[in-house]
Design a protein around this motif. Structure first.
Motif, PDB file in Angstrom:
ATOM      1  N   VAL A 120       0.829  -1.203   0.000  1.00 23.75           N
ATOM      2  CA  VAL A 120       0.000   0.000   0.000  1.00 23.75           C
ATOM      3  C   VAL A 120       0.864   1.254   0.000  1.00 23.75           C
ATOM      4  O   VAL A 120       0.619   2.204  -0.767  1.00 23.75           O
ATOM      5  N   PHE A 121       1.884   1.285   0.833  1.00 29.13           N
ATOM      6  CA  PHE A 121       2.758   2.453   0.866  1.00 29.13           C
ATOM      7  C   PHE A 121       3.561   2.576  -0.433  1.00 29.13           C
ATOM      8  O   PHE A 121       3.884   3.686  -0.872  1.00 29.13           O
ATOM      9  N   GLY A 122       3.873   1.444  -1.035  1.00 29.95           N
ATOM     10  CA  GLY A 122       4.526   1.487  -2.346  1.00 29.95           C
ATOM     11  C   GLY A 122       3.626   2.105  -3.395  1.00 29.95           C
ATOM     12  O   GLY A 122       4.084   2.887  -4.249  1.00 29.95           O
ATOM     13  N   ASP A 123       2.325   1.785  -3.344  1.00 31.82           N
ATOM     14  CA  ASP A 123       1.375   2.401  -4.262  1.00 31.82           C
ATOM     15  C   ASP A 123       1.293   3.910  -4.042  1.00 31.82           C
ATOM     16  O   ASP A 123       1.210   4.690  -4.997  1.00 31.82           O
ATOM     17  N   ALA A 124       1.303   4.329  -2.774  1.00 32.29           N
ATOM     18  CA  ALA A 124       1.257   5.758  -2.467  1.00 32.29           C
ATOM     19  C   ALA A 124       2.497   6.471  -3.001  1.00 32.29           C
ATOM     20  O   ALA A 124       2.399   7.560  -3.575  1.00 32.29           O
ATOM     21  N   GLU A 125       3.644   5.841  -2.839  1.00 36.37           N
ATOM     22  CA  GLU A 125       4.889   6.413  -3.338  1.00 36.37           C
ATOM     23  C   GLU A 125       4.837   6.563  -4.854  1.00 36.37           C
ATOM     24  O   GLU A 125       5.229   7.603  -5.417  1.00 36.37           O
ATOM     25  N   GLY A 126       4.325   5.530  -5.537  1.00 36.81           N
ATOM     26  CA  GLY A 126       4.224   5.590  -6.993  1.00 36.81           C
ATOM     27  C   GLY A 126       3.237   6.638  -7.463  1.00 36.81           C
ATOM     28  O   GLY A 126       3.493   7.354  -8.449  1.00 36.81           O
ATOM     29  N   LEU A 127       2.094   6.755  -6.763  1.00 40.30           N
ATOM     30  CA  LEU A 127       1.094   7.751  -7.135  1.00 40.30           C
ATOM     31  C   LEU A 127       1.631   9.157  -6.931  1.00 40.30           C
ATOM     32  O   LEU A 127       1.412  10.049  -7.776  1.00 40.30           O
ATOM     33  N   ALA A 128       2.342   9.383  -5.847  1.00 47.66           N
ATOM     34  CA  ALA A 128       2.925  10.700  -5.600  1.00 47.66           C
ATOM     35  C   ALA A 128       3.917  11.070  -6.701  1.00 47.66           C
ATOM     36  O   ALA A 128       3.935  12.210  -7.186  1.00 47.66           O
TER      37      ALA A 128
END
Length: 215
Positions: free
Chosen positions: A146-154
């Motif tokens: 989930v945090f990896g997805d947030a990093e990618g979206l940012a």
């Protein structure tokens, strides 16, 4: 996060040099803000919980940073209120990347639109994205994913529209006491640490708790 302690303990923490304090419920936040004002203390206040629109004005009068702009309608209300109050505020767009219905937040494909709404006001500075990890890693998704997805979206939003964000950088507000290390590994700029600051406080007599926080 000072949500689990009384104002005197939060004041002691601030006295130790912790300048950034956070609350997640409007009523408790406003009560603590009043207590700090009476004591002449001026922390940077972060509001990290779900913000109902009918309480947004009172919170915006006191908060410096909003971590939980979790809908387009709330983004629009914040812009209007910031302009009416003549007060600047920093803001994160909250996204729900776990799919859990218990969590608030915009879908990933709505986040850029919310950032554009906020950035339309000269009084709102868009810092980036806020996300929370899964509750008990449900549905087979891990906090790391989930945090990896947030990093990618940012990263994607920063490349698409850097002009929306302070200094052209889409920052991240990820993690709490239990998953702080994972959040930091994914580049989180803000980690919402609370319980780790007050370990052992419950074991002390009530009269000693202010002293424990300042020890």
């Amino acid at each position: 996060m000072t949500k689990t302690v009384e104002p005197d303990v939060a004041l002691a923490l601030h006295g130790l040099g912790c300048q950034d304090l956070a609350e997640n419920r409007a009523d408790r936040f406003l009560a603590k803000a009043d207590a700090f004002e009476a004591a002449g203390a001026t922390p940077t206040w972060h509001f990290v919980g779900h913000l109902q629109r009918n309480k947004a004005r009172r919170v915006l009068e006191r908060a410096d940073v909003l971590h939980s702009v979790d809908s387009l309608r709330l983004a629009e209300a914040i812009v209007r209120l910031a302009d009416e109050l003549g007060r600047g505020v920093d803001a994160f767009v909250q996204v729900n990347l776990t799919g859990e219905t218990e969590k608030h937040g915009l879908a990933a494909d709505e986040a850029l639109a919310a950032a554009r709404v906020l950035a339309a006001s000269d009084r709102v500075r868009v810092l980036g994205l806020m996300a929370m990890g899964p509750l008990g890693e449900r549905g087979g998704r891990t906090t790391d994913e989930v945090f990896g997805d947030a990093e990618g979206l940012a990263s994607e939003m920063e490349q698409t529209a850097p002009e929306l964000f302070v200094d052209g950088r889409c920052r991240l507000s990820l993690g709490m006491s239990g998953d702080a290390e994972i959040a930091i590994a994914h580049g989180s700029d803000f980690v919402r640490v609370g319980s780790s600051l007050f370990v052992g406080l419950d074991e002390l007599p009530t009269t000693a708790r202010g002293g424990a926080a300042s020890a």
